[in-house]
Design a protein around this motif. Sequence first.
Motif, PDB file in Angstrom:
ATOM      1  N   ARG A 174       0.820  -1.206   0.000  1.00 50.20           N
ATOM      2  CA  ARG A 174       0.000   0.000   0.000  1.00 50.20           C
ATOM      3  C   ARG A 174       0.860   1.265   0.000  1.00 50.20           C
ATOM      4  N   ARG A 175       2.148   1.099  -0.254  1.00 54.66           N
ATOM      5  CA  ARG A 175       3.047   2.238  -0.450  1.00 54.66           C
ATOM      6  C   ARG A 175       4.066   1.888  -1.534  1.00 54.66           C
ATOM      7  N   ASP A 176       4.585   2.898  -2.195  1.00 52.17           N
ATOM      8  CA  ASP A 176       5.718   2.726  -3.098  1.00 52.17           C
ATOM      9  C   ASP A 176       6.883   2.151  -2.286  1.00 52.17           C
ATOM     10  N   GLY A 177       7.637   1.246  -2.874  1.00 50.58           N
ATOM     11  CA  GLY A 177       8.718   0.593  -2.157  1.00 50.58           C
ATOM     12  C   GLY A 177      10.116   0.966  -2.603  1.00 50.58           C
ATOM     13  N   PHE A 178      10.253   2.097  -3.307  1.00 47.81           N
ATOM     14  CA  PHE A 178      11.566   2.525  -3.773  1.00 47.81           C
ATOM     15  C   PHE A 178      12.208   3.501  -2.788  1.00 47.81           C
ATOM     16  N   PHE A 179      13.540   3.492  -2.782  1.00 54.10           N
ATOM     17  CA  PHE A 179      14.321   4.395  -1.946  1.00 54.10           C
ATOM     18  C   PHE A 179      15.261   5.215  -2.823  1.00 54.10           C
ATOM     19  N   LEU A 180      15.629   6.382  -2.321  1.00 56.36           N
ATOM     20  CA  LEU A 180      16.669   7.188  -2.947  1.00 56.36           C
ATOM     21  C   LEU A 180      17.929   7.044  -2.121  1.00 56.36           C
ATOM     22  N   THR A 181      19.012   6.665  -2.772  1.00 51.14           N
ATOM     23  CA  THR A 181      20.300   6.504  -2.110  1.00 51.14           C
ATOM     24  C   THR A 181      21.268   7.532  -2.660  1.00 51.14           C
ATOM     25  N   PRO A 212       1.178  10.066  -0.765  1.00 52.53           N
ATOM     26  CA  PRO A 212       0.085   9.331  -0.128  1.00 52.53           C
ATOM     27  C   PRO A 212       0.163   7.830  -0.369  1.00 52.53           C
ATOM     28  N   GLU A 213      -0.507   7.083   0.498  1.00 54.16           N
ATOM     29  CA  GLU A 213      -0.627   5.641   0.280  1.00 54.16           C
ATOM     30  C   GLU A 213      -1.331   5.392  -1.044  1.00 54.16           C
ATOM     31  N   VAL A 214      -0.975   4.262  -1.673  1.00 54.41           N
ATOM     32  CA  VAL A 214      -1.426   3.995  -3.033  1.00 54.41           C
ATOM     33  C   VAL A 214      -1.476   2.488  -3.259  1.00 54.41           C
ATOM     34  N   ALA A 215      -2.368   2.046  -4.130  1.00 47.58           N
ATOM     35  CA  ALA A 215      -2.381   0.634  -4.537  1.00 47.58           C
ATOM     36  C   ALA A 215      -1.204   0.420  -5.477  1.00 47.58           C
TER      37      ALA A 215
END
Length: 299
Positions: free
Chosen positions: A86-93, A187-190
């Motif tokens: 229910r959230r994007d799972g990417f990170f910025l490094t 925001p939370e997202v499908a």
Amino acid sequence: MPRPQIRLMVARHSAFYSPLISTIAAGFLHKEGIESRYDALPPGVRSHALLQNGSVDIMQSAPGSNFGPMERGESGLPVHFALINRRDGFFLTGRRRDRDFDWKKLEGSTLLADHGRQPLLMLRYAAQVQGVDWDKLNIVDAGDTEAMDQAFRSGQGDFIHQQGPAPQRLEHDGIGRAVASVGAAMPEVAFSSLMATREFLSRPLAKTFMQAYRQARRWVQESAPEEIAEKEASWFEGVGRESLVRAIRRYQQLGCWSGQIRIQRDLYEQALAVFLQGGAVRLRHAYEDVVVDPPDGQV
């Protein structure tokens, strides 16, 4: 009598999809009497076609994967019946630790961005939410996930955009530091879901799978990251246990796997808003045309 087999496929393999991986890795499907096969989608192959021709039973995908085919007038598309994240799972490094990171710091920098359709749309949406002028970023397409990682390790770019456990591996190897979560910035997202044909979802096997998946998703919400990583370790060859634990812990903290398994209307509408704002679709596609309830009738 042979045990029934279910054929699972993922658009990409990541700790982000632990609720699905753990249905196999933690033995939940086996306890339900089901054998399984798990594969990653080959490059250039359409997931919808594999479901429609019966090569695959269930696909890890996203509700947004239906939007393009719907706008091309395709019919008989698979439907989305259960939420994974229910959230994007990417990170910025980035190259160094930055406890005071602000997204505006991306302006004027070079960002190696995942150019998958949905990941890039979500990244741009999150940047806009955070007040970033997208035109001031130098966005680089360094290739697939492995090529991106290698490019960053070789010194290209100021930031890189990846799913776990890739950022945690960069941290472990002293290459960079995760400075932001895309999911926490919007925001939370499908974001990701399970997809199948309506015909498959009418079978008893679909209901049995759903029972196993419910147990697995609850388990990854509630169990210690170390316990989950122990079960999944063999699924992530070459990834150190510490990096995998840290990725799983971060996804738990973000609440990616929390809440209902049913794909809620508000989360669907948020996904649609991202695609509309990004210019990837023109029409407001009805929730009922893309999403169905889980095959066991529970939320």
